[in-house]
Enzyme design. Structure first.
Site, short mmCIF file in Angstrom:
data_model
loop_
_atom_site.label_atom_id
_atom_site.label_comp_id
_atom_site.label_asym_id
_atom_site.label_seq_id
_atom_site.Cartn_x
_atom_site.Cartn_y
_atom_site.Cartn_z
N ARG A 151 0.87 -1.17 0.00
CA ARG A 151 0.00 0.00 0.00
C ARG A 151 0.91 1.22 0.00
O ARG A 151 2.12 1.11 0.05
CB ARG A 151 -1.02 -0.02 1.15
CG ARG A 151 -0.69 -0.81 2.36
CD ARG A 151 0.45 -0.28 3.15
NE ARG A 151 0.25 1.13 3.42
CZ ARG A 151 1.19 2.00 3.64
NH1 ARG A 151 2.48 1.64 3.65
NH2 ARG A 151 0.95 3.27 3.87
N GLY A 152 0.29 2.41 -0.05
CA GLY A 152 1.09 3.62 -0.21
C GLY A 152 1.22 3.90 -1.70
O GLY A 152 1.57 3.01 -2.48
N ALA A 153 0.92 5.16 -2.08
CA ALA A 153 0.79 5.47 -3.50
C ALA A 153 2.00 5.06 -4.36
O ALA A 153 1.84 4.38 -5.38
CB ALA A 153 0.47 6.96 -3.65
N ARG A 210 -7.38 -0.16 -6.95
CA ARG A 210 -7.66 0.87 -5.92
C ARG A 210 -7.77 2.21 -6.64
O ARG A 210 -6.92 2.54 -7.46
CB ARG A 210 -6.54 0.93 -4.86
CG ARG A 210 -6.53 -0.27 -3.92
CD ARG A 210 -5.59 -0.04 -2.74
NE ARG A 210 -6.16 0.84 -1.74
CZ ARG A 210 -5.46 1.34 -0.70
NH1 ARG A 210 -4.18 1.06 -0.56
NH2 ARG A 210 -6.03 2.13 0.18
N GLN A 232 -2.08 2.12 9.99
CA GLN A 232 -0.77 2.15 9.30
C GLN A 232 0.29 2.90 10.11
O GLN A 232 1.48 2.61 10.00
CB GLN A 232 -0.90 2.82 7.92
CG GLN A 232 -1.68 2.02 6.90
CD GLN A 232 -3.13 2.44 6.85
OE1 GLN A 232 -3.71 2.81 7.86
NE2 GLN A 232 -3.74 2.36 5.68
N ASP A 235 -1.79 10.70 -1.80
CA ASP A 235 -2.10 9.69 -2.81
C ASP A 235 -2.41 10.32 -4.16
O ASP A 235 -2.32 9.65 -5.20
CB ASP A 235 -3.28 8.83 -2.36
CG ASP A 235 -2.86 7.99 -1.18
OD1 ASP A 235 -2.86 8.53 -0.06
OD2 ASP A 235 -2.49 6.83 -1.39
N ASN A 261 -5.19 12.41 0.93
CA ASN A 261 -4.33 11.53 1.72
C ASN A 261 -5.23 10.73 2.66
O ASN A 261 -6.46 10.91 2.69
CB ASN A 261 -3.28 12.34 2.49
CG ASN A 261 -2.19 11.45 3.07
OD1 ASN A 261 -1.64 10.59 2.37
ND2 ASN A 261 -1.87 11.60 4.34
N LYS A 262 -4.62 9.87 3.44
CA LYS A 262 -5.36 8.98 4.34
C LYS A 262 -6.38 9.73 5.17
O LYS A 262 -6.12 10.83 5.65
CB LYS A 262 -4.33 8.26 5.23
CG LYS A 262 -4.88 7.27 6.23
CD LYS A 262 -5.78 6.23 5.61
CE LYS A 262 -5.15 5.48 4.46
NZ LYS A 262 -6.13 4.66 3.71
O1 MRU Z 1 -4.43 3.13 2.25
P1 MRU Z 1 -2.95 3.31 2.16
O2 MRU Z 1 -2.19 2.69 3.28
O3 MRU Z 1 -2.43 2.91 0.79
O4 MRU Z 1 -2.76 4.88 2.28
C1 MRU Z 1 -1.46 5.42 2.23
C2 MRU Z 1 -1.42 6.87 2.43
O5 MRU Z 1 -2.42 7.54 2.58
C3 MRU Z 1 -0.07 7.53 2.34
O6 MRU Z 1 0.00 8.64 3.18
C4 MRU Z 1 0.14 8.00 0.89
O7 MRU Z 1 -0.01 6.93 0.01
C5 MRU Z 1 1.46 8.61 0.69
S1 MRU Z 1 2.70 7.37 0.67
C6 MRU Z 1 4.21 7.96 0.34
#
Ligand code: MRU
Length: 366
Positions: free
Chosen positions: A54-56, A91, A202, A243, A253-254
């Site tokens: 996960r994470g963009a 996603r 996370q 993201d 973002n999250k």
């Molecule tokens: O749902 P996730 O864990 O994929 O969400 C991740 C985030 O929101 C991060 O902050 C974002 O992807 C930036 S990662 C460098």
């Protein structure tokens, strides 16, 4: 970055078996460090959708390797285009996913005959570029931490971060954490407030683990504590990831990031967003109105998982069985609440003008 003192990336091609891509199964951290093997596109889609990765930026890198595995299975360009669309639907919010898939498809359509070699070199390039971009984000953001440290005359700089925008969310370094790691390397005293980041935690599971492995002082806090800590002067700086960033500087973002930005704005705490350029969606004029927000299963809200004393991982329900849950996974922070965007080209205002100043080649890309 380091795991048990040894350098580690989040994704790589198995050196002994080029039909196998390896990832860290992030669902099991911090309790277990397990390497998961991916052999085909279906497994890659599951790994992205069910958040093994996960994470963009890492979603983008994994998708690129997914296209490589798809080419390994068969190399008909029409079929690959259809598979690319399925992969892009895994996603919806992180734009790096579509960006990476489109980039590999463009390379495959470029006229070369050895499609497998093309897919492999593009996936490798996306990963290597991500490492370099994230390293440069760290260089850009370091000045913010160094200036604060100077002002505080050696007292630890307190940085609050949300979710995991660390190396686990990228191929290496992380985005929000890269300036932190580079500040540590320069001997700056740091303390990180880690938002637990419900519902998937996370922050508590991944960011806390990462920082611990690098030996950085940190405290995990519940998501609701950030505003209070800011009011008390205990946060010098907020740095989060994103993201998808629209060309007007709005940032997805999250979920919960927006509330942190509001609290930071009210208390005068600088609020920065770290982002690699592939996270900018130049086609969107306004993030608040146009960024698609992923809705995830309500079970992520009604249940929580953790580590039992017998060393097993268990999931328990925390709500009444009859209660319904709603689970938007991201929110959008409007540009007006953001002090600046930290990119691989430097820091800019969260605005179209600011972004175009750093990426002038995008002026006509709308
Ligand atoms: O749902 P996730 O864990 O994929 O969400 C991740 C985030 O929101 C991060 O902050 C974002 O992807 C930036 S990662 C460098």
């Amino acid at each position: 970055m380091l795991v048990n003192g040894k350098p580690q990336r989040t994704i790589w091609l198995n050196p002994r078996n080029p039909a196998c891509v390896e990832i860290i199964d992030q669902r099991l951290l911090p309790h277990r460090f397990v390497i998961k093997q991916l052999h085909n596109l279906d497994e890659v889609i599951i790994a992205i959708r069910d958040m093994y990765v996960r994470g963009a930026p890492l979603i983008g890198a994994t998708a690129a390797w997914g296209m490589y595995l798809a080419v390994l299975a068969q190399d008909d360009l029409e079929i690959l285009s259809r598979k690319a669309e399925c992969l892009k639907a895994a996603r919806p919010t992180a734009v790096n996913l579509a960006w990476a898939v489109d980039r590999v498809m463009k390379r495959l359509r470029s006229g070369g005959t050895d499609l497998l070699a093309l897919a492999r070199s593009e996936a490798e390039a996306i990963c290597d570029e991500d490492v370099e971009i994230c390293r440069k984000i760290g260089e850009s953001g370091l000045s913010l931490i160094a200036e604060t440290a100077e002002r505080k005359q050696g007292e630890p700089v307190n940085i609050l971060t949300h979710c995991n925008a660390g190396w686990l969310a990228t191929v290496d370094w992380g985005t929000a954490t890269s300036p932190i790691y580079q500040a540590q390397q320069r001997g700056i005293e740091l303390h990180i407030w880690v938002d637990e980041t419900r519902p998937r935690n996370q922050g508590a599971n991944l960011t806390a683990w990462e920082l611990g492995e690098q030996g950085i002082a940190h405290s995990v806090i519940v998501d609701n504590a950030g505003g209070h800590l800011m009011q008390k002067g205990l946060v010098d700086l907020v740095i989060v990831g994103t993201d998808r960033t629209a060309r007007n500087g709005d940032v997805a973002n999250k979920i919960g990031t927006y509330l942190k930005a509001l609290a930071a704005h009210d208390t005068g705490v600088p609020f920065y967003v770290a982002l690699p350029s592939p996270t900018i969606d130049w086609s969107l004029d306004s993030g608040c109105q146009q960024i698609p927000i992923e809705e995830r299963d309500g079970r992520e809200v009604t249940h929580i998982s953790g580590y039992l004393s017998d060393e097993s991982i268990a999931e328990v329900r925390i709500t009444p069985a009859s209660s319904r849950a709603v689970n938007p996974a991201f929110d959008v922070t409007p540009a007006r609440l953001i002090s600046g965007l930290i990119t691989e080209h430097g820091i800019c205002a969260a605005s179209e003008e600011g972004l175009l100043g750093l990426f002038p080649e995008q002026v006509n890309n709308d």
